[in-house]
Motif scaffolding. Structure first.
Motif, PDB file in Angstrom:
ATOM      1  N   VAL A   1       0.926  -1.214  -0.062  1.00  0.00           N
ATOM      2  CA  VAL A   1      -0.073  -0.043   0.039  1.00  0.00           C
ATOM      3  C   VAL A   1       0.826   1.302  -0.119  1.00  0.00           C
ATOM      4  O   VAL A   1       1.900   1.302   0.392  1.00  0.00           O
ATOM      5  CB  VAL A   1      -0.866   0.051   1.344  1.00  0.00           C
TER       6      VAL A   1
ATOM      7  N   ARG B   1      -3.585   2.729   0.106  1.00  0.00           N
ATOM      8  CA  ARG B   1      -4.350   2.064  -1.142  1.00  0.00           C
ATOM      9  C   ARG B   1      -3.504   1.191  -1.790  1.00  0.00           C
ATOM     10  O   ARG B   1      -2.406   1.034  -1.892  1.00  0.00           O
ATOM     11  CB  ARG B   1      -4.416   3.367  -2.347  1.00  0.00           C
TER      12      ARG B   1
ATOM     13  N   SER C   1      -8.338  -0.897  -0.146  1.00  0.00           N
ATOM     14  CA  SER C   1      -7.468  -0.427   0.630  1.00  0.00           C
ATOM     15  C   SER C   1      -6.989  -1.507   1.610  1.00  0.00           C
ATOM     16  O   SER C   1      -7.733  -2.734   1.783  1.00  0.00           O
ATOM     17  CB  SER C   1      -8.017   0.665   1.550  1.00  0.00           C
TER      18      SER C   1
ATOM     19  N   VAL D   1      -7.529   5.906   6.324  1.00  0.00           N
ATOM     20  CA  VAL D   1      -8.538   5.633   5.412  1.00  0.00           C
ATOM     21  C   VAL D   1      -9.965   5.953   5.719  1.00  0.00           C
ATOM     22  O   VAL D   1     -10.576   6.605   4.829  1.00  0.00           O
ATOM     23  CB  VAL D   1      -8.636   4.069   5.297  1.00  0.00           C
TER      24      VAL D   1
END
Length: 882
Positions: A272, A277, A284, A315
């Motif tokens: 990520v 992401r 995610s 997030v």
């Protein structure tokens, strides 16, 4: 507008934090949350997993409150994990066949235990240490082992000596097994502590009965002919075990990510970016499954809950505001914990990997502490540190990470009086992180306080989340409040807003006689380890009755629960009452025979009693029976109560004595025996001004004069010795006793929890003069009530040992294992030392060099080794082999 749907795969601590964070921010209801959980129960506190083998239940560890369960925008599916994802159609398929469409997908699958490819790892009796279900299985196996196996088989082996490995070893101890720990690295907790800290940790946990094997690996696990397990180590040694627990690390639970086709890191984990992401749009990953980095080779996973919480917040903010600047750039990997009762902490660059870093160490083997600070090459900036044995200044030191130090590095870790610098909370910068679990800084706390949002520790916890995960920073929250000029609440605990003195008055006036009634009417929640024993003490004074009667039994701390003092190896001491230090020859013989028959260590104390050490819990009633039948009773050495009234021989034998000090001491000890109080009480009676009973160092002390008795109050030994103050002189015996009665009852009514008489008197407005006005001049009109209360105590006294022996229900509590009441605890081990039984790995500090003192022999001391011989006049216990 219909809410969009975010599917969360996984309902561990991090997944739950994401849901909470999103719902807390989403006031307009823009998102509907669907949670797919692998386990059959909702999220729980995995940090506190070990408490599940103690007093905590699954409900106690649950993270979701009632609001979570009733939230119409949250849909939780238990025992139905995701098994497939179509990232093009944005559909998740579950094990039960459910198909769930999503607008955003969040992977929070966490990690799985790493089990090395050891032959035999699939056998029954081999466990991992990860979930409540794992611990349920481990508990069942341990109960089976303690009930049916021989003493040599009631042991367990933990593979892994890291943080979780030592927690697993502690769990085995609490389940009645004697644990071995096998660690491949040359020291315990190699990630958190350095060589020096690891060496001390090894020593401290070994002294607690843990058998540690470092620098070796596990080669094989095999079933033996008796149904147990044999663990073979790489050095060829073999360990017998009833259970084996693998706690050798974790690996990201990224199998679903592989199936989806997401990019993964070279060493595992879903790759990520700083906004969490993945390589797939609208997907995610957070927590232990996420590997943060720009390339597969350089990405890093994080095995602590704090970084996972930070990712969850990132997030949640991004989903509500795609333009938000929230980034996960790095994580605080600081750790503070208590393992088997031993403090361990590390923070920042604990291993001094920064170029040019300097290390400042203080290793005190006598005190059992190790401290190391890592500083910049100019010794001005703190980069990290390690603390073992004492981590009391962890929060303060960690707050200076990356900051200029307020003094010489050594002065920050030096003991008080050795050039130490007192670094208070005011010296910390606003950016100092106080709560690493939830990334709460001092500045955030100060803002919450100065804005009026929080004025108590519970309010600070509620509005900032500080102290709500591991709780190690909670003491610092009170310091921040005080530094902001907020008077810290005198509340007994978070369950009672009243102080101890106020609650005592409430209980006295209302006549309530159970904790459940008191907390229901005047408190909140179910109580804690602070308020339960405090209320139990009040009820013992006000309501009477046995401390193990009915609901009261559940309120007691360990010592009161077993009517004996727990010692460091899990055994108990038995101390019969010897009023005034008097004992007959026949009584001495009985004590000696009991100590001999039960293999107990004996010692005459400074309070003129004989302590017997090393009794196992199931032996206590049998020991008491022998003593009670001989006329002895409980000495209350285990309780916050009167301990002893020490005495010289007075006019009985001494040519200087002017009063009968022995007779008075006996009468006072029998009068006040069993009197529960905020802290322990000690007294002394000296028959003349030569003061052989050291009465002025006692909570209440009496010195004879030719005309009567002088009474001194508020003396104290211990860490802060204090002489008692004279309150009245030349008292006759009746006036003396009446004044002591009132002093004790006034103290019990008004002192704080665990406050000795010395600091209590210092806290009184007016000090000794005010106390004299209250208990002699009756300035408050309380004396009649105080007199009546003491009279009721004296009339209602009953020996607690004898009461247990006469009650089968109370007797049933005295077992090491409920399912095997006659089975001794296998974790308790002794060795012979000078003909006496002492705990294995006895801790006596620096050995005494008897030869250097002109006494011959070797040394008395630190390792508990057998075969020590001391001659030429060195002291040898009477009856011990020379």
């Amino acid at each position: 507008m219909e809410p969009r749907t975010v599917v969360v795969v996984g309902h561990g601590m991090v997944g739950h934090r994401f849901v909470e964070s999103l719902r807390r921010r989403d006031a307009e209801g823009a998102w509907r949350v669907v949670v797919l959980a692998e386990e059959s129960r909702p999220a729980y506190d995995r940090v506190a997993l070990s408490s599940y083998v103690g007093d905590a239940s699954a409900e106690d560890l649950a993270l979701a409150d009632d609001g979570f369960h009733t939230d119409t925008l949250v849909e939780l599916h238990l025992d139905d994990p995701a098994v497939g994802v179509d990232v093009d159609r944005r559909v998740v398929t579950t094990r039960a066949g459910r198909s769930v469409e999503y607008d955003e997908l969040v992977l929070a699958t966490g990690s799985v235990p790493f089990v090395p490819p050891v032959p035999g790892r699939e056998l029954d009796g081999v466990f991992v240490y990860r979930t409540l279900d794992d611990l349920d299985g481990l508990r069942t196996a341990a109960e089976r082992a303690t009930a049916g196996a021989g003493a040599g088989r009631r042991s367990g082996v933990v593979v892994g000596g890291g943080l979780l490995g030592l927690e697993a070893a502690n769990a085995l101890r609490r389940l009645g097994l004697s644990p071995h720990v096998v660690e491949m690295a040359p020291r315990l907790m190699p990630v958190q502590v350095d060589e020096g800290g690891g060496a001390l940790l090894y020593r401290l946990v070994s002294e607690l009965g843990l058998r540690v094997h470092t620098g070796v690996s596990t080669s094989e696990i095999a079933r033996d002919h008796r149904g147990g397990l044999t663990v073979t180590l790489s050095d060829g040694s073999e360990l017998d075990a009833s259970v084996v627990v693998f706690s050798a690390g974790i690996r990201p639970a990224d199998s679903l990510a592989h199936e989806i086709g997401l990019d993964v890191a070279e060493r595992g984990g879903v790759l990520v970016d700083e906004r969490c992401r993945t390589s797939a749009e609208h997907v995610s990953a957070i927590g232990e499954v996420a590997a943060v980095g720009h390339t597969a080779k350089g990405a890093r996973t994080y095995g602590l809950v704090a970084p996972g919480y930070a990712m969850a917040e990132v997030v949640a903010e991004r989903l509500l505001d795609p333009a938000a600047e929230a980034r996960f750039t790095d994580a605080d990997m600081s750790t503070k914990l208590k393992l088997l009762g031993v403090d361990v902490a590390s923070f920042g660059d604990a291993h001094a990997t920064t170029p040019g870093a300097l290390e400042v160490r203080l290793d005190d083997p006598v005190a059992g502490t190790y401290s190391k600070l890592v500083v910049s090459d100019d010794a001005q900036t703190l980069l990290g540190g390690v603390l073992v044995g004492d981590a009391s200044n962890y929060e303060t030191l960690r707050g200076f990470l990356g900051e200029r130090l307020p003094g010489d590095p050594m002065s920050l870790i030096a003991p008080a009086g050795d050039g130490a610098v007192g670094v208070g909370i005011d010296a910390l910068p606003d950016g100092a992180q106080i709560c690493s679990c939830n990334a709460v800084t001092k500045g955030t706390l100060v803002q919450a306080i100065t804005s009026g949002e929080a004025a108590t520790v519970p309010q600070l916890k509620a509005c900032t989340r500080a102290g709500t995960t591991c709780g190690s920073c909670v003491p610092t929250l009170g310091k921040v409040l005080a530094s902001c000029g907020v008077e810290v609440s005198k509340a007994l605990c978070e369950h009672f807003a009243a102080s101890r003195a106020e609650l005592y008055e409430i209980v006295m006036v209302t006549g309530l006689s159970t904790f459940s009634e008191i907390v229901a009417q005047y408190g909140t929640g179910r109580g804690c380890d602070v308020c339960k024993p405090a209320v139990a003490s009040m009820l013992a004074t006000l309501a009477g009755g046995h401390v193990l009667e009915g609901e009261s039994a559940a309120l007691q701390d360990t010592n009161d629960h077993f009517l004996a003092n727990m010692q460091r190896n899990g055994t108990y001491s038995v101390v019969p009452r010897l009023p005034g230090g008097e004992v007959t020859p026949d009584g001495l013989i009985v004590i000696g025979e009991v100590a001999r028959d039960f293999g107990l260590y004996t010692k005459i104390t400074g309070g003129q009693r004989i302590d017997m050490f090393g009794a196992r819990v199931e032996q206590l009633p049998r020991i008491w029976r022998r003593l009670v039948d001989a006329g002895f009773e409980s000495g209350h050495a285990y309780g916050k109560a009167l301990r002893t009234v020490k005495s010289c021989v007075g006019t009985d034998w001494c040519r200087y004595g002017v009063q009968d000090s022995v007779g008075l001491a006996v009468a006072l000890e029998l009068r006040y025996r069993g009197l529960r109080s905020p802290h322990k009480l000690k007294s002394g009676v000296s028959g003349c001004a030569r003061e052989c009973a050291e009465a002025r160092s006692k909570d209440f002390g009496i010195i004879a004069t030719e005309h009567g008795w002088n009474l001194y109050l508020g003396g104290n030994g211990g860490f802060t010795p204090r002489h008692a103050e004279l309150i009245a002189q030349d008292l006759d015996t009746a006036s003396l006793v009446r004044t002591i009665d009132r002093f004790l009852m006034f103290y019990i009514r008004t002192a704080d929890r665990l406050q000795r008489t010395a600091p209590w008197m210092e806290s009184l407005d007016g000090g000794i003069d005010h106390l004299r006005e209250v208990i002699i001049d009756d300035s408050l009109g309380l004396c009649a009530s105080l007199d009546d209360q003491m009279a009721r105590h004296v009339a209602g006294y009953a020996d607690e040992w004898a009461a247990v022996l006469d009650d089968p229900d109370k007797l049933a509590r005295f077992t090491s294992f409920v399912n095997a009441p006659d089975t001794p605890d296998p974790t308790i081990e002794f060795v012979d030392h000078l003909g006496r039984q002492v705990p294995a790995g006895m801790k006596t500090g620096q050995p005494t060099d008897l030869a250097a003192l002109g006494l011959g022999g070797t040394a008395r001391g630190g390792s508990g080794e057998e075969g020590v011989t001391i001659t030429d006049g060195a002291r040898i216990p009477i009856g011990a082999p020379a």
